[in-house]
Every structure is written in structure tokens, then in C-alpha cells.
Design a protein around this motif. Structure first.
Motif, PDB file in Angstrom:
ATOM      1  N   GLY A   1     -59.938  47.273 -28.453  1.00 52.07           N
ATOM      2  CA  GLY A   1     -58.957  47.290 -29.530  1.00 52.07           C
ATOM      3  C   GLY A   1     -57.741  48.137 -29.219  1.00 52.07           C
ATOM      4  O   GLY A   1     -57.738  48.966 -28.302  1.00 52.07           O
ATOM      5  N   GLN A   2     -56.687  47.893 -29.975  1.00 42.22           N
ATOM      6  CA  GLN A   2     -55.459  48.685 -29.909  1.00 42.22           C
ATOM      7  C   GLN A   2     -55.248  49.310 -31.290  1.00 42.22           C
ATOM      8  O   GLN A   2     -55.284  48.612 -32.306  1.00 42.22           O
ATOM      9  N   ALA A   3     -55.028  50.623 -31.305  1.00 43.75           N
ATOM     10  CA  ALA A   3     -55.125  51.391 -32.547  1.00 43.75           C
ATOM     11  C   ALA A   3     -53.967  51.154 -33.502  1.00 43.75           C
ATOM     12  O   ALA A   3     -54.109  51.345 -34.702  1.00 43.75           O
ATOM     13  N   ALA A   4     -52.802  50.784 -32.984  1.00 40.35           N
ATOM     14  CA  ALA A   4     -51.652  50.553 -33.876  1.00 40.35           C
ATOM     15  C   ALA A   4     -50.883  49.340 -33.381  1.00 40.35           C
ATOM     16  O   ALA A   4     -50.322  49.359 -32.282  1.00 40.35           O
ATOM     17  N   VAL A   5     -50.887  48.278 -34.173  1.00 40.29           N
ATOM     18  CA  VAL A   5     -50.093  47.102 -33.824  1.00 40.29           C
ATOM     19  C   VAL A   5     -49.158  46.815 -35.011  1.00 40.29           C
ATOM     20  O   VAL A   5     -48.040  47.322 -35.059  1.00 40.29           O
ATOM     21  N   GLY A   6     -49.635  46.107 -36.020  1.00 43.40           N
ATOM     22  CA  GLY A   6     -48.797  45.900 -37.199  1.00 43.40           C
ATOM     23  C   GLY A   6     -48.293  47.226 -37.780  1.00 43.40           C
ATOM     24  O   GLY A   6     -47.140  47.355 -38.191  1.00 43.40           O
ATOM     25  N   ASP A   7     -49.188  48.229 -37.795  1.00 39.94           N
ATOM     26  CA  ASP A   7     -48.812  49.567 -38.273  1.00 39.94           C
ATOM     27  C   ASP A   7     -47.640  50.151 -37.490  1.00 39.94           C
ATOM     28  O   ASP A   7     -46.753  50.785 -38.055  1.00 39.94           O
ATOM     29  N   ALA A   8     -47.671  49.980 -36.176  1.00 41.22           N
ATOM     30  CA  ALA A   8     -46.615  50.543 -35.337  1.00 41.22           C
ATOM     31  C   ALA A   8     -45.293  49.819 -35.579  1.00 41.22           C
ATOM     32  O   ALA A   8     -44.230  50.451 -35.625  1.00 41.22           O
ATOM     33  N   PHE A   9     -45.357  48.512 -35.764  1.00 41.57           N
ATOM     34  CA  PHE A   9     -44.119  47.771 -36.025  1.00 41.57           C
ATOM     35  C   PHE A   9     -43.542  48.149 -37.399  1.00 41.57           C
ATOM     36  O   PHE A   9     -42.328  48.308 -37.550  1.00 41.57           O
ATOM     37  N   ALA A  10     -44.429  48.310 -38.391  1.00 43.69           N
ATOM     38  CA  ALA A  10     -43.952  48.723 -39.717  1.00 43.69           C
ATOM     39  C   ALA A  10     -43.325  50.114 -39.643  1.00 43.69           C
ATOM     40  O   ALA A  10     -42.298  50.400 -40.271  1.00 43.69           O
ATOM     41  N   TRP A  11     -43.925  50.978 -38.845  1.00 42.55           N
ATOM     42  CA  TRP A  11     -43.405  52.346 -38.668  1.00 42.55           C
ATOM     43  C   TRP A  11     -42.019  52.307 -38.027  1.00 42.55           C
ATOM     44  O   TRP A  11     -41.097  52.968 -38.503  1.00 42.55           O
ATOM     45  N   LEU A  12     -41.871  51.506 -36.979  1.00 43.65           N
ATOM     46  CA  LEU A  12     -40.559  51.434 -36.308  1.00 43.65           C
ATOM     47  C   LEU A  12     -39.512  50.839 -37.253  1.00 43.65           C
ATOM     48  O   LEU A  12     -38.366  51.310 -37.290  1.00 43.65           O
ATOM     49  N   ARG A  13     -39.910  49.840 -38.015  1.00 33.09           N
ATOM     50  CA  ARG A  13     -38.977  49.220 -38.956  1.00 33.09           C
ATOM     51  C   ARG A  13     -38.475  50.265 -39.956  1.00 33.09           C
ATOM     52  O   ARG A  13     -37.269  50.378 -40.197  1.00 33.09           O
ATOM     53  N   ARG A  14     -39.377  51.051 -40.502  1.00 33.03           N
ATOM     54  CA  ARG A  14     -38.956  52.100 -41.452  1.00 33.03           C
ATOM     55  C   ARG A  14     -38.085  53.137 -40.750  1.00 33.03           C
ATOM     56  O   ARG A  14     -37.072  53.597 -41.284  1.00 33.03           O
ATOM     57  N   LEU A  15     -38.476  53.520 -39.528  1.00 37.93           N
ATOM     58  CA  LEU A  15     -37.720  54.537 -38.790  1.00 37.93           C
ATOM     59  C   LEU A  15     -36.277  54.093 -38.578  1.00 37.93           C
ATOM     60  O   LEU A  15     -35.346  54.891 -38.687  1.00 37.93           O
ATOM     61  N   LEU A  16     -36.096  52.805 -38.291  1.00 42.00           N
ATOM     62  CA  LEU A  16     -34.759  52.291 -38.011  1.00 42.00           C
ATOM     63  C   LEU A  16     -33.996  51.957 -39.293  1.00 42.00           C
ATOM     64  O   LEU A  16     -32.862  51.464 -39.230  1.00 42.00           O
TER      65      LEU A  16
END
Lengths: 533, 533
Positions: free
Chosen positions: A332-347
Motif C-alpha cells: 500500500g501507499q499511505a497517502a494518495v487521494g489525501d496527498a492530492f487534496a493536501w496539495l490542492r489546499r496548499l496551492l
């Protein structure tokens, strides 16, 4: 009329019931929220706040909601329940509880009603931090062989830490716990009845979350004693039952439960399975060699193989862990959709829609911006929750699109790393199937995955992979006479597969795939440096 | 009436004239845009496009604009020019031009009017890429000792590459160039007249941009011949004049120029200085041991010392380079205001105002987010334009405020690295003065600098540091009889210093400064790893 199977898919907040027939037609679907949801603040009828990190559930919710969802699905299908020949159950894990010998949850006994540790602990309950640390310390000190199957680390959310937490923090509860078990196994036990000694435990839950294996069983008495003699006693005497693989029959539906669900008494019930793992039969894949990628907030990549192999860095290898007769590998990979949502908010973006066009026009390698997507740690292969994400190679000329592509590439490189580890460990990976919510919301990430893997990826159309998988397992439990299927592969293909001409295939683009060969090699060298530093 | 000095501050687009008296009172200020601005597209009166990277200027603009700005300042001061006792000049560098023996720019001769390479090249003219590469290659191959004073690299914007470009690309122009010189030196020559052999060249421009040093002179004939015999000939015969430090008199104002500027004939004129370097006397600092930090889109940190020392990684060390009798060290950070503007755009923000409050409440270390601010390369100490920026330690819990604080910390760590290198190299750094635009727009960055340096930082109130510095140098050139000052330190303190009780001091906060000791050590280890990888 084609025979029908019921799949019951227990999530964190609700249960979904799906009726699928032998031709793969979805005949009816229903769902129901749990009345008490997650218990994170107080127990029902209490004002006493629960400690931080607690996440409990109410066992009544499971039966109540399953009955409503099933009847709703039957109604939608226009079925009186007589044509339902099998039942499959998938459940979150490790969601677990203590019961008495009859299977009554201890939280339902008056003397334990107000004790949080008598209640079912949800998979995400994080009360056992100290216990997990000690289990890991003792296991490493003793160099316990079972650690190899789990990438060297016992998880905070697993069965033994949760049992030990109750032993230490509520010994009076632990003393009354005749049976500790996974909620999925408890639910199946409720459906089929019988004495505790013969309840069916799933090799899936036991293998991935209970430190159990077919060849070695549970961890040794000596190890458990070194942690706490009471834990050794619990494992020896309070985990009764028979281990079976998902798809193997656990028994037949009792009359009282049949009435409650609106089904026929005696209907065969399959052994339970973990919800994510049910996606494997749920997308029609029951043969060795297909990596089923469930892409969501995090990603779970599952693979069946013929032979058991110990692969460094691949955490979960369980014989019969996903399907009978096959070795299930879970990565498994620990952050996928979560990581994209995080980057979207960051930007500061509402969505990636506009940025995606720009990002997908950038050359492979995002003009030198590189990313490690470890914003929630790295599951496979590092099994290290403490590593963190990075963006490097940044210059004043780079903008949000570069970071977005770099994050997609990081996720794809992480996936390729897993695939290469499996292959290097002599575990064949021949096909790729993507499912879960993400491929339907973000097609671009599947395109980057295909380029980086230099392989075709099939996007499965189902939005209900786990529920369908549970139905496939229910059909398997019904037996070949009722279902007409001679094998699990036959059932999965017929009930959940997509005809070759209808498959939604994402193909690698050869120029980009070529460029990613070098970039992936760079990534691996870099990831190694970051780890050792 | 207190004696007055005129400072002329030549920027890229305009010139500013400032009149400051011996008490530090600003008596008048004027400015004037250059009529032709930067010549980047075509020459005046031509439709022929200039090559990419070209940036030229019109020499008429300098005299025309200086006359208007000076008269405007005199008018504002209510002065008839008779009370102006000295003139100082700072100029962009290396802005340079070829002239004949009389000082007439070759571009003003009819035969060269249409030849771009006969025109003054602005500091940012980037036509000499190939020439710079060859100069560096030959210097490294021969292990030339002068490289040590420049961090191992000859800059693209410096004097010899620009001369060599014309020699190679327009040999007919080069053959007619009796004199190659910095525009600041040319302007001073215009003011004071005299034969080419006695024109005054600034040790500042020659030292920082011309590979010259007091002890070694220009690079050796053997080196120059190895590059191109014509370059050797030019350095031997076409760089006439006498080297003097800024503040030393270059001569006296001629009558024609006096009329043009509205000043008294015979007024002493100081040797020129580079614009950024003029900020040192311009903030009242003429003693050894004060780091004057000019914080803008990039940062230039200047320091005077008593003794010359070769410090690894410190690029510009020039005896008399900033002030007479002192050794000037110039260091810098390649992206400061630029990097913050880039991050602001990346995060989709209009300003940092709201984010700043949140960022400054975070603990030192930004909850684990770390940054290298090399988005435009690293000037001091790495002298490497190819290294790139990073954010690491990222988790799903981090937001824009963490990145903002991490970038401020990266900038501060970079500054501390420079300070520690100087101190380790036996160059004392005792005080810190911040000037330039950034400290007035972004107070937070100065606060983080103070915490990380664990030192007080004085924010100088002047918005016209370089112009004031030029005026201080003009006063020095006027001599003690006219000015009443016995030393440069006395003049700088009186004319540009801030009284101790009026100083704007940013003090380190002890808890945070303590935390930054460890964090800085981590940063240094990390930066070393990143470099070697």
C-alpha cells in the motif's frame, strides 16, 4: 432465474448490501448508516468524555443496519429472498470486540456498559500506543520470525495491541472476555450460530491483522509471555474457533437471522474478508498475477500468487489471505487521494481541473521538480510512518502545475517500486487493474501510472468493488451445485469481470514511458539517499 | 551653513540625485528616468532587432538625466550650488563601454552607430556566454590564483567577458577601442576631464568585476594570451588610468560640466563605487565589523575588515573595494524577495499579511518543514547557479504558514552560514544593519534573521542608502578642510548614522534563538548532504 448472492460491505459509517446474480447483473442495492456512527466523544447514554484517540462502535448498529440495507436491496431487486443462495461479508479491520462464550458483546452486559474498553474498537482506535511500542520492542529484541511477514513492525491498529490495551487498562473486562474476535468474524458468527469453539475466523483478518500464519499460527507463547503473561493466556484460550479462507463456507444462516434479514434459513454464509481485500474478487480478479489497485485517500495494492515468497519490504503475505488456495500479498501507499487534496489546499485551489491541462503538457520529470509523496509516511516498502514528503529541484520558474505533476510522478514511482520489489522477489505481476474512487475522479493519475509502469492499466467500472467481492465470495460459499461455478476464478469473472471488448484501458505513451525509465532510476537512488540520511 | 555633498545614484532605469549636509540632513532630492531606458530590442533609430540577452544603454542618458536630477535636487534644497563641496557617484556594475582616447563613446562615432557592440553594455547584458565559459575553462585548467578571490568562477556579467565578446564578434569596434571602462568611471572622467592615462578607475568595480586586486593587478598576460592574444593586448594597453578607492578624490569638476549640473567649477569628485556597495557608507557604517545587509529581490551582504583573508566560499574580497584603507567583503543570497514572491504566487495568495500571523506563531522549525531557498541557485557560499530549492519534512498536517516560516528560516540559515564562514575565516562580524526595500515591507523576516543569528539587527530607516552613500563619499573627497571630517567613519556616522536612542533594533527572542542553535546545526548537515549528492 440466475442464482443471486448477497454481499454485505461494512464500512466505518454504514453498511451496503448488494445483490448480484451469476451473470454479473446487479439486481438490487441498499445501504444504511450506523445509528451511533463512530463513538469518539462519549459512550451512548454517558457524558464522560472518551480519551483522545478512542474510536468505538455499537454492535447493535451492525445487525440493525445490515437488516435494513438487505431488505432495501431485496425490495429493489423485487426478490422475496428465496433466490439468494449465498451471503458474503466484508468488514473494516482490525475492528474487534470482546464477548462472552455465547457471543454477547461485553458492552451489552450491565456491569460493563460504562466501560469504554468493553466496547468494540474501530480499526482507527488509537488507544494502544504504549502496548504497540512494547510488542514491537520485545519482538525485535527476540528477533521474532513473524516480523518478516509484516515488514518488521506490528501496527498500532492490529489485534494484539488492542487486546493488550484492555488487559492492562481494564483487567476486569479482559477477565470476562471469553472470546476476542474481529467484528467481521463476530457478524458471521451471529449469522450462522454455533458454539464458540466452532466459530469461523477469517484467515484474511487473522493473517493481515492478527500476526497469524497458516504455517506458524499465532506468535509463540514464549514471546507473548515476555510481553505479558495475560496476553499469552488470552491468545491460548480466548481466541477460539476455526480458521478458514474467505469464500469457504462458515455455516448456514439461522432461522432467527433469516427472518431478520428477509432471507431463507440455511443459506450458506462465507467466511468474512477485510473490506479492501474484497475488491480483488470484486473486480473479477481471482487468478494469480493481477495487481488490483484500490485507489482512494490511501491506496491498497493486492495481488494473488501461487507460491509464498518472503519479499523484503512487502509487509503482508498471507496464505489464503484473500482467496482460498492462493497466497495474498497486500501492499500500500499511505497517502494518495489525501496527498492530492493536501496539495490542492496548499496551492489555494478549488480543484485541479484547470491545472491538470497545464500539468499534463509538461515533459516527464516536471522540468526538474521532484517529489516524495510520504506526507503520511511510507507504507510499502519502508513501513515507516515517520518519513516525510519532499519537493526538490525548485526554481523561480516553477509553478503549481510542476508540483502537481511531480506529485503524480512520485505516486507512480512509489507504485513502480512496489511492483519491482514483487517481481525481484519472484512474485509475478502481469496485469494491472485500478478501482476505488480516485480513478473515476482523476483520470490523469492513472495515465501517469501507465506511463511510469510502461504497462496498460484497466480501470474497472465498478463503484462498489468490495460489496461485489463479498457477493462473489457468498456465491462461492453456496457451492457449485447452487451457483454453477466450479472455481472462484469462474465466479469472479462471471459476476464482476468486464468483457475484453468493453474494458477501459489506459495505455502508456511510448515517448513518456521511455523518459520515465531514467527518471525512475533517479528516483530510486534519491529515495535511498533520503532514507539513509 | 553646513557644507553639502551631492550623491548621484545611477540605477538601471534612472538616476537619483541627493544633497546631504554634514549633519546628515537631506536637503534636496531629485531623480530622472533615462530617455532611452534599457536598449533590449533595437538600437535608437534602427529597426534591426538585437540578439536575445542583449541589454545596452545610451551614454547621453547618463549626463542628460544627471543634469536634470541635480538641478531638481538643488531647486528642492533652495541651493545655488555654491554650498556643494563634493560629488560622489555610484553606478550599476559591470556596466561598461568602449571609447576613443578622448572618452567619446564609440557608439557616438558615425561609423559605429549601428553596431550594437559599440554601445555601452548594461550590467545585465548576457551576450558573453561562450566567452565566459572559455575564460573559466582556461582559468581552471591553469589553476589561476585569482579564482580564489571569486569563489572559483568568473561571472557572465563581468568586464573581461564583455570585452572579449566585442573582440570576437566586432573586431573592428575592438580595434578602435582605445579605452575600455566601467560606466561609473566614464561618468567621473566626464566630470573631471583630463587625459586617458590619468582617468580614475574605481578599485570597487575593478576588484569585484574586473578580476583586479591591489597586490596582483589584472590577470597575467600568460593567462590572457591563453584565452585570446587580443584580450591580453586590450588589458595591457586599453585599460589606462589610475586605480583609486571610493572616497578618494578623482579630480575636480570642469567648468563645462559645472555649468551643466548647476554646480561650482572645481568641486572635488570622488572615485565611483558600485551601487549596492554605496549602501555601506549610506547607512553610516564605515568601520570594520558591521555586516550591511541590502535586502531586496536578492540580497547583498557587505562587510569591511582590517585584514585581507581568503575565506573559502566567500566570493568577493577586495582591498579598498568599498572604502579606502579597508578590505571589502561582498557576499550574497541569490533569491530573497524573489523567493518570497514566488512562494506567494505558488500558494495562490495576494499577500502574506494574513499568513504571517499564523506563521510567526509556529514554533521554530515550522513543525518539521524544512527549506533550502536555492530557487535561483546559491551565491555565497556555494557559488553554484545550478543548485535548486527544496521543501522537505512535509506531512498532511502542514499548510501554507509552515512553508512560509520554513522559507524565512532557510533565508536566515543561509545568512548565518555566511556569517559563520566569515568568522571561522578570522574576519570579525560584530554588528548587523539591514537596509534595502525588504525590511520595510516584511518585518517578519528581520525578526527571524535576529532569532537565527541570535543577534540584534538594526533596521536602517533610509530608503536611499546608495545615494546617501555616494554623498558621503563626495564629502570625503572634498577633504577635511571643506567638510570638517577627519575620517570616513566620522563622515559616515554624521551624515548617515542613526543616533543610538533612535535606532530601530530587532532583538532576538531568547527561547526561539536557543531552539535555532540545534536547527541550524541540522540545516548545515542537511545542506552538506544535498551538495554532495
Amino acid at each position: 432465474m440466475a442464482a443471486i448472492s448477497l454481499g454485505l460491505d461494512f464500512g466505518t459509517e454504514s453498511v451496503r448490501a448488494i445483490l448480484v446474480d451469476t451473470t454479473g447483473r446487479q439486481r438490487g442495492i441498499g445501504s444504511c448508516q450506523f445509528a451511533h456512527g463512530q463513538l469518539t466523544d462519549t459512550l451512548p447514554g454517558s457524558q464522560v468524555p472518551l480519551p483522545t484517540g478512542y474510536a468505538l462502535q455499537h454492535p447493535d448498529d451492525w445487525l440493525d443496519a445490515a437488516a435494513i440495507a438487505t431488505q432495501s436491496a431485496l425490495h429493489a431487486a423485487g426478490s422475496d429472498g428465496d433466490d439468494v443462495v449465498g451471503i458474503g461479508v466484508d468488514f473494516t479491520s482490525c475492528t474487534m470486540l470482546p464477548t462472552d462464550r455465547e457471543g454477547t458483546p461485553l458492552c451489552q452486559l450491565p456491569q460493563f456498559r460504562d466501560n469504554p474498553l468493553a466496547w468494540p474498537k474501530l480499526w482507527k482506535h488509537h488507544g494502544a500506543v504504549a502496548q504497540t511500542d512494547r510488542l514491537n520492542a520485545v519482538a525485535r529484541q527476540r528477533d521474532e520470525s513473524f516480523l518478516q511477514r509484516y515488514g518488521g513492525t506490528i501496527g498500532l491498529e492490529w489485534l494484539l495491541p488492542k487486546i493488550l490495551e484492555t488487559i492492562e487498562s481494564a483487567p476486569e473486562v479482559a477477565a470476562s472476555a471469553d472470546v476476542w474476535l474481529e467484528a467481521g468474524d463476530w457478524f458471521v458468527w451471529q449469522l450462522v450460530g454455533g458454539p464458540a469453539e466452532q466459530l469461523t475466523r477469517s484467515t484474511c483478518q487473522a493473517g493481515y491483522k492478527g500476526l497469524w500464519s497458516a504455517s506458524e499460527g499465532y506468535p509463540s507463547d514464549a514471546f507473548l509471555r515476555a510481553v505479558d503473561p495475560r496476553l499469552a493466556e488470552a491468545v491460548a484460550h480466548r481466541l477460539p474457533g476455526i480458521l478458514r479462507a474467505p469464500g469457504e463456507a462458515a455455516g448456514n444462516l439461522t432461522e432467527p437471522l433469516a427472518r431478520r434479514l428477509g432471507l431463507r434459513g440455511g443459506t450458506p454464509v462465507s467466511t468474512a474478508i477485510i473490506d479492501a481485500h474484497a475488491a480483488v474478487p470484486g473486480v473479477g480478479e481471482a487468478a494469480a498475477g493481477t495487481l488490483v489497485m484500490v485507489l482512494g485517500t490511501s491506496s491498497c495494492h493486492m495481488l494473488n500468487a501461487i507460491e509464498p515468497r518472503t519479499v523484503n519490504g512487502v509487509a503482508g503475505m498471507v496464505e489464503g489471505g484473500i482467496l482460498p488456495g492462493l497466497v495474498g500479498y497486500e501492499t500500500g501507499q499511505a497517502a494518495v487521494g489525501d496527498a492530492f487534496a493536501w496539495l490542492r489546499r496548499l496551492l489555494g485551489l478549488e480543484s485541479f481541473d484547470t491545472l491538470a491541462n497545464e500539468a499534463m503538457k509538461l515533459p516527464p520529470g516536471a522540468d526538474g521538480v521532484r517529489c516524495l509523496d510520504w506526507m503520511n509516511g511510507c507504507r510499502t516498502p519502508l513501513m515507516d510512518a515517520t518519513v516525510r514528503g519532499q519537493f526538490t529541484g525548485l526554481s523561480l520558474q516553477h509553478g503549481p502545475a510542476h508540483l502537481y505533476l511531480a506529485l503524480m510522478e512520485a505516486s507512480a514511482f512509489g507504485l513502480r517500486w512496489i511492483v519491482e520489489l514483487l517481481r525481484e522477489g519472484d512474485v509475478p505481476v502481469e496485469r494491472f487493474v485500478a478501482t476505488g474512487g480516485l480513478p473515476h475522479h482523476n483520470r490523469h493519475i492513472v495515465e501517469v501510472y501507465a506511463d511510469v509502469l510502461n504497462a496498460e492499466i484497466e480501470v474497472h467500472p465498478s463503484q462498489h468493488g468490495p460489496a461485489t467481492g463479498a457477493a462473489v465470495l457468498g456465491m462461492l460459499a453456496a457451492g457449485s451445485q447452487a451457483s454453477g461455478f466450479q472455481s472462484i476464478a469462474e465466479a469472479a469473472t462471471a459476476m464482476a469481470g468486464v468483457a475484453p471488448e468493453q474494458r477501459d484501458i489506459v495505455r502508456p505513451r511510448s515517448g513518456r514511458a521511455q523518459a520515465y525509465q531514467t527518471l525512475y532510476a533517479d528516483y530510486r537512488r534519491w529515495a535511498d539517499v533520503v532514507q539513509t540520511w
